[in-house]
Scaffold this active site. Structure first.
Site, PDB file in Angstrom:
ATOM      1  N   SER A 254       0.848  -1.182   0.000  1.00 25.02           N
ATOM      2  CA  SER A 254       0.000   0.000   0.000  1.00 25.02           C
ATOM      3  C   SER A 254       0.889   1.239   0.000  1.00 25.02           C
ATOM      4  O   SER A 254       2.114   1.133   0.015  1.00 25.02           O
ATOM      5  CB  SER A 254      -0.886   0.005   1.249  1.00 25.02           C
ATOM      6  OG  SER A 254      -0.087   0.307   2.374  1.00 25.02           O
ATOM      7  N   LYS A 255       0.241   2.375   0.036  1.00 27.34           N
ATOM      8  CA  LYS A 255       0.986   3.643  -0.022  1.00 27.34           C
ATOM      9  C   LYS A 255       2.039   3.755   1.085  1.00 27.34           C
ATOM     10  O   LYS A 255       3.054   4.406   0.925  1.00 27.34           O
ATOM     11  CB  LYS A 255       0.016   4.821   0.077  1.00 27.34           C
ATOM     12  CG  LYS A 255      -0.847   4.925  -1.159  1.00 27.34           C
ATOM     13  CD  LYS A 255      -1.414   6.323  -1.336  1.00 27.34           C
ATOM     14  CE  LYS A 255      -2.215   6.434  -2.603  1.00 27.34           C
ATOM     15  NZ  LYS A 255      -3.662   6.242  -2.408  1.00 27.34           N
ATOM     16  N   ARG A 256       1.753   3.101   2.190  1.00 24.37           N
ATOM     17  CA  ARG A 256       2.715   3.136   3.309  1.00 24.37           C
ATOM     18  C   ARG A 256       4.082   2.616   2.891  1.00 24.37           C
ATOM     19  O   ARG A 256       5.099   2.954   3.481  1.00 24.37           O
ATOM     20  CB  ARG A 256       2.216   2.236   4.458  1.00 24.37           C
ATOM     21  CG  ARG A 256       1.199   2.847   5.353  1.00 24.37           C
ATOM     22  CD  ARG A 256       0.898   1.910   6.510  1.00 24.37           C
ATOM     23  NE  ARG A 256       0.489   0.583   6.063  1.00 24.37           N
ATOM     24  CZ  ARG A 256       1.189  -0.522   6.267  1.00 24.37           C
ATOM     25  NH1 ARG A 256       2.323  -0.484   6.913  1.00 24.37           N
ATOM     26  NH2 ARG A 256       0.748  -1.681   5.823  1.00 24.37           N
TER      27      ARG A 256
END
Ligand code: GLU
Length: 486
Positions: A254-256
């Site tokens: 994910s963006k993390r």
């Protein structure tokens, strides 16, 4: 050709083009190109609120940038179009009428509130929420009553009870689902737009797709799609669900975890060849230890048999390693072109440079060629050529200039540099002369000069830095040390 492999990539244009989507596209592309089959690009835009033409354009541009073309589909056309789902509504309608007439689907008038209440009631009983068939057997009078109330119906698929649905999957083997766990599902929404699980079947059938290779997250949709295939009397394709992409911490990517869209990687200065090579290894493993594959080699080597079931881990270090391989293959001209957007971002390239300045810039940029993994790293590597002040990297480095012998070295440097033309060979000779005239050893000469010029104890060869700095800048920096001691 009856046995030609026909695959498709069918993105929903609902946002940035995710790296996982690019991997699905690549596996389909490789399979098509390897077998001399056909690749179809279909746009699944039935989510009217979230779909946009902008996102569609973005996906097409990314595919082209990555070097994946398609034989049929959006833009290029073909005999099975249109290739955008919202332009195929009449086609779906025909099949919906057929299913309704055959009693394999029915109108459902339940409101969102009623459905939610049913969901909650099932959850409260500890049961799996699903549609329990309230509208399955409405009488014509009941329907008329709902119509009178102005309710707009959806169309639901009648899921047969007690069926074992077996999905034959190239990656996962046979996966069995129980139809009793699947409630009657909506195939056409109340606005007349088909749902994904329905439209995908009709499209894949009409577009003669015989291999559906897509992300694992769609495996749970597949039994519903199999039921629709059966109800419409269509032959099912071969499925292949490729594993999830996880971040290094083994949670879903994910963006993390950093950049997730193809566009972000493009902007960071990754090369298409690097991305393709890396994506291919996210789930597919060759027979050998080889890690570097050109597109031609991937096409030759790829096979679904070597696509693994276990999740693929997105390892940025590996992407960097692979991309660096391709960066190093660029020649000086290509590398400068590659660097340009990154130079512009930080103002190292303004567009007003004359020929001489551009030649200088090209040489400076080339010094980073062996050292960067992707384009956005270039400015950092060459920043010493653009900064006015020398900033000491740390206190230990600052101490280098405090040695008692430093003034003699600086003095001698100024004298000797005045005598030569600046090129790598002469710079090496220059240091020999300083050693001779000061009677000092190598490191006691190099290190203070390096620190005086760059503020760092490590970095590129002085023979590379000094000619690019030019005499004026070198002398100014060395004089400053003489004057201020730093
Ligand atoms: N439109 C779907 C998606 O973007 C495609 C799924 C499929 O390949 O069947 O996830």
């Amino acid at each position: 050709m009856a046995d030609e492999i026909r695959v498709r990539f069918a993105p929903s244009p609902t946002g940035p083009f995710h790296i996982g989507g690019a991997r699905s596209a690549l596996f389909n592309f490789l399979l098509a190109r390897k077998t001399g089959g056909k690749m179809i690009l279909r746009i699944e835009d039935t989510d009217l609120e979230r779909s946009s033409r902008e996102s569609e354009e973005n996906i097409k541009a990314a595919l082209k940038w990555l070097g994946m073309d398609w034989d049929e589909g959006i833009d290029v056309g073909g005999p099975n179009g249109p290739y955008r789902q919202t332009e195929r509504l009449d086609i779906y309608k025909k099949y919906t009428e057929q299913l309704l007439a055959e009693g394999k689907a029915y109108y459902c008038y339940c409101t969102d509130e009623e459905l939610e209440a049913e969901r909650q009631a099932l959850l409260a009983k500890g049961e799996m929420p699903r549609y329990m068939g309230h509208c399955r057997n409405l009488t014509p009078e009941q329907r008329a009553e709902y119509e009178k109330q102005g309710r707009k119906p959806t169309v639901r698929f009648k899921v047969p009870a007690n069926q074992q649905i077996v999905v034959h999957d190239l990656v996962r083997g046979d996966v069995t689902f129980d139809s009793n766990g699947i409630g009657d599902f909506v195939i056409v929404k109340s606005d007349g737009i088909p749902t994904y699980n329905y439209a995908v079947v009709i499209d894949d059938h009409l577009m003669k797709i015989n291999h559906v290779i897509r992300a694992e997250e769609h495996l749970s949709n597949t039994p519903r799609q199999c039921l629709v295939y059966d109800a419409l009397g269509f032959e099912k394709p071969v499925f292949g669900h490729i594993s999830l992409i996880l971040g290094k911490d083994h949670t879903k990517m994910s963006k993390r975890h950093g950049a997730t869209s193809v566009d972000q990687y493009r902007q960071l200065g990754y090369l298409p060849a690097g991305i393709n090579n890396f994506l291919a290894l996210l789930g597919w493993a060759p027979n050998s230890e080889q890690e570097i594959f050109s597109m031609e080699e991937l096409i030759k080597e790829f096979s679904m048999e070597h696509v693994a079931k276990n999740p693929a881990v997105f390892d940025l270090d590996k992407l960097n390693f692979i991309n660096q391989h391709y960066v190093r293959q660029l020649n000086e001209e290509e590398f400068f072109e590659f660097a340009k957007p990154h130079l512009q971002t930080v103002g190292y390239l303004k567009g007003t440079e004359n020929g001489e300045q551009l030649d200088w810039l090209k040489k400076v940029v080339w010094t980073s060629h062996e050292h960067v993994c992707y384009g956005a790293q270039i400015p950092e590597y060459i920043k010493m050529y653009f900064t006015e002040d020398v900033v000491m990297e740390n206190e230990e480095t600052a101490q280098v200039l405090k040695a008692a012998t430093v003034p003699q070295v600086m003095q001698s440097f100024i004298e000797e540099i005045g005598k030569i033309e600046l090129d790598a060979a002469n710079v090496k000779a220059l240091f020999k002369s300083i050693q001779k005239s000061t009677g000092l050893k190598g490191k006691d000469v190099f290190m203070p000069v390096r620190v005086a010029l760059t503020g760092n104890q490590h970095g590129p060869e002085l023979a590379e830095i000094i000619p690019l700095f030019g005499k004026e800048k070198c002398i100014a920096r060395v004089e400053r040390v003489l004057k201020n001691g730093n």
